[in-house]
Each structure stands twice: as C-alpha cells, then as structure tokens.
Motif scaffolding. Structure first.
Motif, PDB file in Angstrom:
ATOM      1  N   MET A 231       0.821  -1.194   0.000  1.00 19.82           N
ATOM      2  CA  MET A 231       0.000   0.000   0.000  1.00 19.82           C
ATOM      3  C   MET A 231       0.867   1.261   0.000  1.00 19.82           C
ATOM      4  SD  MET A 231      -3.163  -1.160   2.512  1.00 19.82           S
ATOM      5  CE  MET A 231      -2.120  -1.123   3.927  1.00 19.82           C
ATOM      6  N   GLY A 232       1.962   1.209   0.752  1.00 15.97           N
ATOM      7  CA  GLY A 232       2.887   2.336   0.766  1.00 15.97           C
ATOM      8  C   GLY A 232       3.534   2.565  -0.587  1.00 15.97           C
ATOM      9  N   LEU A 233       3.867   1.465  -1.278  1.00 13.10           N
ATOM     10  CA  LEU A 233       4.463   1.590  -2.611  1.00 13.10           C
ATOM     11  C   LEU A 233       3.451   2.156  -3.609  1.00 13.10           C
ATOM     12  CD1 LEU A 233       6.536  -1.716  -2.806  1.00 13.10           C
ATOM     13  CD2 LEU A 233       7.366   0.598  -2.306  1.00 13.10           C
ATOM     14  N   MET A 234       2.188   1.763  -3.481  1.00 14.50           N
ATOM     15  CA  MET A 234       1.158   2.334  -4.356  1.00 14.50           C
ATOM     16  C   MET A 234       1.049   3.835  -4.121  1.00 14.50           C
ATOM     17  SD  MET A 234      -1.971  -0.435  -4.555  1.00 14.50           S
ATOM     18  CE  MET A 234      -2.856   0.476  -5.829  1.00 14.50           C
ATOM     19  N   LEU A 235       1.132   4.237  -2.871  1.00 16.98           N
ATOM     20  CA  LEU A 235       1.062   5.670  -2.571  1.00 16.98           C
ATOM     21  C   LEU A 235       2.248   6.410  -3.184  1.00 16.98           C
ATOM     22  CD1 LEU A 235      -0.277   7.190   0.632  1.00 16.98           C
ATOM     23  CD2 LEU A 235       1.708   8.211  -0.428  1.00 16.98           C
TER      24      LEU A 235
ATOM     25  N   ILE B 107      -1.146   8.192   7.388  1.00 13.05           N
ATOM     26  CA  ILE B 107      -2.050   7.230   6.752  1.00 13.05           C
ATOM     27  C   ILE B 107      -1.951   5.862   7.431  1.00 13.05           C
ATOM     28  CG2 ILE B 107      -0.423   6.596   4.928  1.00 13.05           C
ATOM     29  CD1 ILE B 107      -2.915   6.399   3.039  1.00 13.05           C
ATOM     30  N   GLY B 108      -0.775   5.520   7.937  1.00 24.18           N
ATOM     31  CA  GLY B 108      -0.625   4.262   8.664  1.00 24.18           C
ATOM     32  C   GLY B 108      -1.435   4.245   9.944  1.00 24.18           C
TER      33      GLY B 108
ATOM     34  N   LEU C 114      -0.318  -4.411  12.008  1.00 21.84           N
ATOM     35  CA  LEU C 114       0.856  -4.434  11.132  1.00 21.84           C
ATOM     36  C   LEU C 114       0.681  -3.658   9.833  1.00 21.84           C
ATOM     37  CD1 LEU C 114       2.107  -8.089  11.621  1.00 21.84           C
ATOM     38  CD2 LEU C 114       3.004  -5.980  12.620  1.00 21.84           C
ATOM     39  N   LEU C 115      -0.520  -3.660   9.259  1.00 18.96           N
ATOM     40  CA  LEU C 115      -0.711  -2.933   7.997  1.00 18.96           C
ATOM     41  C   LEU C 115      -0.297  -1.469   8.123  1.00 18.96           C
ATOM     42  CD1 LEU C 115      -4.073  -4.130   6.403  1.00 18.96           C
ATOM     43  CD2 LEU C 115      -1.783  -4.374   5.490  1.00 18.96           C
TER      44      LEU C 115
ATOM     45  N   GLY D 260       6.201   2.734   7.744  1.00 16.52           N
ATOM     46  CA  GLY D 260       7.617   2.398   7.587  1.00 16.52           C
ATOM     47  C   GLY D 260       8.060   2.470   6.138  1.00 16.52           C
ATOM     48  N   THR D 261       7.223   1.970   5.239  1.00 17.80           N
ATOM     49  CA  THR D 261       7.530   2.018   3.809  1.00 17.80           C
ATOM     50  C   THR D 261       7.632   3.458   3.336  1.00 17.80           C
ATOM     51  OG1 THR D 261       6.423  -0.093   3.438  1.00 17.80           O
ATOM     52  CG2 THR D 261       6.745   1.319   1.506  1.00 17.80           C
TER      53      THR D 261
END
Length: 196
Positions: free
Chosen positions: A1-5, A29-30, A61-62, A68-69
C-alpha cells in the motif's frame, strides 16, 4: 500500500479512504489504517464475526508497515519508475493476501466485514464486495484520497492474483479446523471470499 502511494497513480479502495481521512485528521495514513481497522472490527459485533490472531495482526501491522515504507521510500517523480512500482505493489499485495489467508489465522477486518455481510444479508459475495469497495472509494475520493489507474488496476487484478497466490502458498496437510488461536469458523469464512 505504501508503494502504491509512492507510485502516485491511485490507491486501492481502503487506502483511498484512509488517505482522505489522514488529510483531514493530520494523522499519518498508517495510523488512520490502524484506527479504521479497529473501527471495522466493531462492525463485526452485530455480524457475529470472531477475530483471530491474523485479524488482530492485520489491524496493527498494515499501518505500521505502511508508515515504515513511506519513511524508507522517497517521493518518485519519473513515470518510468512509478509504473513498475505500481505493478509491483499490486503483485506484492496479491502475494500478501495469499500468504495471510493460507495461514488460516483469521481474515483481516475488511475481509471479515465482507464475509459477515454476505452471511447476514444472503447477498452474493461479489455484490457485497463491490458495494463495500464502491462506497469506500467514493467516500475516500470526496475526502481527497487518490483515485486513478492504480485503483482500477488493483480492482481488476487483486482477485486473480489472490487466487494464484493462495494456490502457491497452500499448506499441505493443514487441518481443516483452524488452530485454537483462531476463532471458530474464521478460516472457513476467509476461504469463502475467493473463488476456487
């Protein structure tokens, strides 16, 4: 999800909502992902859904991994990098779905909401899932969440990818009943969300 962002080409439905909420609350957002996951679990109560270890892990964890990403991966300007990043992120999400469902420790809060509504209303899973996703994307878009080609790519590919990875990560000899750590019936409901 972080990579998509970081790809900046549109988010998956729940992240569209979480990003919109983050913009209005000032939270990361996390953090919003964790809070929304916990709130979705409250919707399980009238649906008589029971969380498992995987459910609780998913909630916590999500959001932590997403923040973190975002801390580790910088903003990316080049479209030649953003497109493969988006495709890779969607594939990773499909693999993650296959891994956590194959473990049989309970569905994530969003999947449990879907299966619970399916069971209570008697509506087909595809209609329940579509209704939830459309509602979430619309609300997130109105709040300023990112909708784009990534949102469409995710919607079209996550089912087939999850099915592919569920088969690859299936655990041979795993008993049909979930372990004592998982609430009764949670694994069976998780398996019901994806087509054979």
């Amino acid at each position: 999800m972080g990579l998509m962002l970081r790809a900046g080409l549109g988010l998956e439905p729940w992240s569209v909502l979480n990003q919109g909420l983050a913009r209005h609350t000032g939270l990361s957002i996390g953090t919003v992902t964790i809070v929304s996951g916990a709130l979705i679990l409250l919707l399980w109560i009238p649906l008589r859904q029971r969380p498992g270890l995987g459910t609780v892990s998913n909630v916590v964890l999500l959001g932590l991994v997403m923040d973190g990403t975002l801390a580790l991966v910088p903003d990316i300007g080049s479209l030649s990098i953003r497109i493969p990043l988006l495709v890779g992120a969607v594939i990773l999400n499909g693999a993650a779905t296959g891994l956590y469902i194959s473990a049989h420790f309970g569905p994530g809060p969003r999947d449990g909401l879907m299966t619970g509504l399916h069971r209570v209303t008697g509506r087909p899973v595809r209609l329940v899932r579509t209704g939830i996703e459309v509602t979430v994307v619309a609300a997130g878009f109105l709040l300023g969440g990112s909708v784009g080609v990534g949102t469409v790519l995710y919607a079209l590919s996550i089912g087939p990818l999850a099915q592919f990875f569920l088969r690859r990560f299936a655990i041979e000899g795993l008993p049909a009943q979930p372990s004592r750590v998982v609430a009764r019936g949670a694994a069976r409901r998780a398996r019901a969300i994806l087509p054979e």
